[in-house]
Design an enzyme around this catalytic site. Structure first.
Site, PDB file in Angstrom:
ATOM      1  N   GLU A  56       0.788  -1.232   0.000  1.00  0.00           N
ATOM      2  CA  GLU A  56       0.000   0.000   0.000  1.00  0.00           C
ATOM      3  C   GLU A  56       0.821   1.284   0.000  1.00  0.00           C
ATOM      4  OE1 GLU A  56       0.215  -2.196   2.626  1.00  0.00           O
ATOM      5  OE2 GLU A  56       0.317  -1.124   4.537  1.00  0.00           O
ATOM      6  N   GLU A  87      -5.660  -2.824  -0.464  1.00  0.00           N
ATOM      7  CA  GLU A  87      -4.551  -1.863  -0.547  1.00  0.00           C
ATOM      8  C   GLU A  87      -5.084  -0.437  -0.608  1.00  0.00           C
ATOM      9  OE1 GLU A  87      -1.860  -3.209   0.206  1.00  0.00           O
ATOM     10  OE2 GLU A  87      -2.432  -5.267  -0.262  1.00  0.00           O
TER      11      GLU A  87
HETATM   12 ZN   LIG Z   1      -2.462  -4.990   4.252  1.00  0.00          ZN
END
Ligand SMILES: [Zn+2]
Length: 886
Positions: A274, A308
């Protein structure tokens, strides 16, 4: 000396030793001159003391690994060698002023980076992975999540080879340089820890779209992939827009930068990452079209893209103070993605599949030497704690909070959490405090869920008083000991309960004690806080059948005295979809465990008529949700059954399961065939619920029918393989053919290979299907496949597809002479230096060794000892192996 160094290498880090950083970083300027073998990284950052005074008191310690230090300047002055200390994991400066500018130049070799942590090459392109501790492989830096800074990043690279240059945040400049080079400059206005840093450089195709946020702001969306994959991004883009919208509607969270980018790479240790504004994905979770991806792949993509994206708030804007708090972002975000997928697909089926993961993998982890609380108290290698406990059990804890506080109270809590801690690195306690403050409640006892490991067990007994029309449920909780935790304090457990009358209808419910019990009239949430409590229901007109732990309201095991008839009754009538399914599973578990005993005692097995007729009822029921019907027709997994056995017997479990499948196929052949035909796809492929449901039902019928081992059915299966217009149907037929030694098997495998050998993700399926085959020749096949061009020991997806899949093929991995164990140990040792994280994942297949018979125990133990004795054992593998042997 060696001893000493090993102790340093395998040092345990404790939560109780946490100290705030001595120094903070305000801004970071990074400049990369990208080169495959010699990338130079110039970093310049402003450092400030985090105490009243640091000067002359606190050394400034920076982490660093596999770096060549080229120069070091403090406030513009080059430092002499006696002014700093350097070793293979850190750089220490003393003394330093209270505020200063540090300039560091390092050189790194991305092409030599096979660990896939830090800056590395994938398919000729540069990419990064910095969580948890990869940034220290890029430059010297206080690489800990509670040091948050604003980043400026300049990338310089060859324009022809790397036309695309990406980093976090917004693009603020770009242009030509001499010698065919060009540059791009990025600025991320949000302070972030180094683990969220990312860069990508390469020759990539860009797929674009836009999203208008709830306040009317336009966001540019881009997915970057290798040129030949540009036709496989539409579903990921659609999923991203759905996720952005859902997070606005469900949590009031709006996206904050001008641009959001996803990049797909083939070599990646995890699912996706992310990084702020620049998510980097394992290509498995981006690339899909009907010819190459199954329904499960499509759903996986939507779930991971959502996950994400949701991290932008639960992880990026508010991050973790230290890695012990990993579940703060992961448990919460997994819950968010599960809830998102429940809203996008079939909620009951999604819940069942999530609970299956928990029961099969997390309960198993809880019962192993690696058992740890959702917030661990210590670790040797943090990469070993990206576990189902931290992620999936962590998500269950968030779900319980939502059950306890109610959806509106939970939302008040998350609103307060996000506003109170925006831009901060915080703890699980801070999260719980926000929940408490927003709801004016006390979650003191609930905190134990984060501190105590193990799967609690509930023992439920019941009593009905016909005279007073009162029904009583007594629930007792226990939790088995886990490493370092011999005894547990009682948990606060929300137990959702319904009572069914003789017609199978929900009785309206009230409860005559306590004020904090919630009810929606047919389901009531009992708050179990003590070791044992009795809950009384007044005004119950007749003796009911209880439906306990509806929607799986807590991550626990339930033991009740429900009879098989009552399970059958719940299976047919329970208004709670999860419990309707679970009643059937419970029946199947009991039946299979009895058959396992028959096998062990050499008795001829016999299938209970009641089970066959209940199964048939489900088969012909024509349920509107065919995906639910499919899970209701699925037998419990071998690993789940193993959990109920004192000494696990993988061969007997395998045989018992196969006997049931074959007997059902024999008795219900015509029905299976009829349903197979009526659920054929018509028209073009669609990924909606109805189509997915039809395909899954049709394909489970085919799998049962194949158990008959008849030429006619094999021909049918081969026809499906040949005529399939989508990967779901093709893979379903290939996977079942792979279990039978026949010409259709070899024909289909060969044709699949010829058609798809150019597509690595599709070849992963081909590898897995063969590794999961129940044929006795499977291990030999796997060994041969390791030499195939479709396989590479350096690519984590390939390793998981072949070696990982084989280690989950319980009957072949646990072959009685131990050849499966030797094979796995050999691979762990081969991957250990190449990629320690992946090696540690593989070796985890041995952690349950003590649960098996004496012979298998000894064989597994010998392999664990062989691994432990190997030279240059990574910290990752060492931790798992030594804890398993302890
Ligand atoms: Zn995660």
């Amino acid at each position: 000396m060696q001893e000493q160094r090993d102790m340093e290498k395998h040092k345990t880090i404790h939560l109780k030793d946490y100290r705030p950083p001595d120094y903070l970083i305000e801004t970071v300027n990074l400049e990369f001159d990208l080169d495959e073998k010699r990338t130079t990284v110039k970093s310049l950052f402003t450092v400030v003391c985090n105490h009243d005074k640091c000067e002359g008191i606190h050394p400034f310690v920076l982490n660093g690994k596999d770096l060549v230090l080229k120069s070091l300047k403090l406030d513009g002055r080059p430092l002499a060698e006696h002014e700093f200390k350097i070793d293979d994991h850190s750089l220490t400066l003393l003394p330093v002023p209270n505020r200063f500018v540090l300039e560091i130049e390092t050189e790194i070799n991305p092409s030599a980076n096979s660990e896939l942590s830090g800056l590395y090459l994938s398919g000729g392109n540069f990419c990064t992975q910095c969580e948890a501790e990869g940034f220290r492989k890029i430059t010297y830096y206080p690489d800990r999540p509670d040091v948050m800074a604003r980043f400026f990043t300049t990338l310089v690279g060859d324009q022809a080879k790397y036309p695309v240059l990406l980093s976090n945040g917004n693009l603020i400049g770009s242009g030509q340089l001499k010698d065919g080079k060009h540059f791009a400059k990025w600025h991320d206005p949000f302070p972030k820890p180094a683990y969220l840093f990312a860069l990508v450089a390469g020759d990539l195709a860009r797929i674009r779209d836009t999203f208008i946020t709830m306040s009317g702001k336009k966001v540019d969306l881009s997915i970057y992939v290798q040129q030949h994959n540009r036709d496989k991004c539409a579903y990921a883009m659609e999923s991203l827009k759905l996720a952005m919208k859902w997070d606005e509607e469900t949590y009031g969270r709006e996206y904050d930068l001008d641009t959001f980018m996803i990049v797909a790479v083939d070599d990646f240790n995890m699912g996706a990452m992310e990084n702020k504004g620049l998510n980097i994905f394992n290509s498995k979770y981006v690339l899909a079209k009907p010819e190459t991806a199954t329904d499960a792949d499509f759903q996986g993509i939507m779930g991971v893209v959502g996950h994400e994206y949701f991290h932008n708030w639960s992880g990026d804007r508010v991050t973790c103070r230290d890695w012990f708090q990993l579940s703060l972002k992961e448990g919460f975000t997994v819950f968010r993605d599960q809830h998102f997928m429940e809203d996008m697909t079939s909620p009951g089926v999604k819940r069942i599949s999530d609970v299956n993961v928990l029961r099969v993998h997390q309960f198993r982890e809880d019962a192993s030497p690696m058992a740890h609380p959702v917030r661990p108290e210590s670790y040797v290698e943090i990469n070993n704690f990206y576990t189902v406990t931290v992620y999936n059990k962590g998500a269950e804890l968030i779900r319980m909070l939502r059950t306890i506080l109610g959806p509106a109270g939970f939302r008040k809590g998350t609103d307060l959490y996000f506003s109170r801690h925006d831009g901060q690195a915080v703890t699980i306690d801070d999260f719980l405090k926000a929940m408490e403050d927003a709801n004016n409640t006390d979650l003191g006892q609930f905190q134990r869920w984060y501190a105590q490991a193990g799967t609690p067990e509930l023992q439920v007994t019941r009593a009905y008083n016909a005279k007073t029309k009162t029904y009583a449920l007594t629930i007792k909780q226990t939790c088995p000991p886990t490493p370092g935790q011999p005894a547990k304090e009682p948990f606060h457990i929300p137990v959702a309960v319904g009572l069914l009358d003789n017609y199978g209808r929900d009785l309206p419910l009230t409860l005559d004690r306590g004020t904090d019990q919630q009810a929606d009239s047919s389901t009531i949430v009992l708050h179990l806080r003590k070791e044992e409590e009795t809950f009384f229901f007044p005004g119950v007109p007749e003796k009911p059948v209880p439906s306990i732990l509806r929607h799986f309201s807590a991550p626990v095991k339930v033991k009740s005295d429900l009879t098989d008839d009552e399970h059958l009754f719940l299976m047919a009538n329970d208004s709670d979809e999860f419990n309707r399914w679970d009643a059937g599973q419970q029946l199947a578990v009991n039946l299979l465990l009895n058959l396992v005993k028959d096998y062990q005692h050499g008795k001829t097995p016999k299938l209970d008529r009641n089970f066959v007729s209940a199964f048939n009822k489900t088969l012909v029921s024509g349920m509107p949700d065919k995906a639910f019907q499919t899970v209701a027709l699925s037998l419990p997994a071998e690993t789940y059954l193993a959990d109920f056995m004192h000494v696990i017997d993988p061969t007997a479990i395998f045989e018992a399961r196969r006997f049931v499948q074959k007997t059902l196929a024999t008795e219900l052949k015509e029905t299976f065939l009829a349903i197979y035909y009526t659920n054929q796809d018509t028209g073009p492929y669609r990924v909606d619920q109805a189509s997915i449901g039809r395909r899954s039902l049709k394909n489970i019928c085919l799998a049962y029918l194949m158990e008959l081992d008849e030429p006619g059915i094999r021909k049918l299966c081969m026809e499906q393989y040949r005529n399939a217009e989508n990967m779901t149907d093709r893979v379903a037929s290939l996977a079942t053919l792979a279990n039978f030694d026949c010409t259709e098997r070899s024909d289909a495998l060969a044709s699949f290979y010829e058609t798809w050998k150019h597509d690595p993700l599709v070849m992963d399926k081909w590898l897995s299907i063969q590794a999961l085959s129940r044929l006795t020749t499977t291990l030999n096949t796997v060994k041969l496949l390791m030499a195939d061009p479709a396989f590479s020991l350096k690519n984590p997806n390939k390793v998981r597809a072949l070696i990982g899949a084989f280690s989950s093929n319980t009957v072949r991995f646990h072959a009685p002479e131990g050849e499966g164990y030797v094979f796995l140990a050999d691979q762990v040792l081969a991957i250990n230096t190449l990629n320690p994280q992946i090696a540690a994942r593989l070796v985890s297949a041995f952690t349950m060794w003590k649960r098996y018979d004496e012979k298998r125990k000894a064989l597994m133990k010998a392999e664990l000892e062989r691994i432990l004795a190997a030279p240059k054992l990574s910290r990752d593998v060492h931790e798992i192996v030594s804890k398993s042997l302890a």
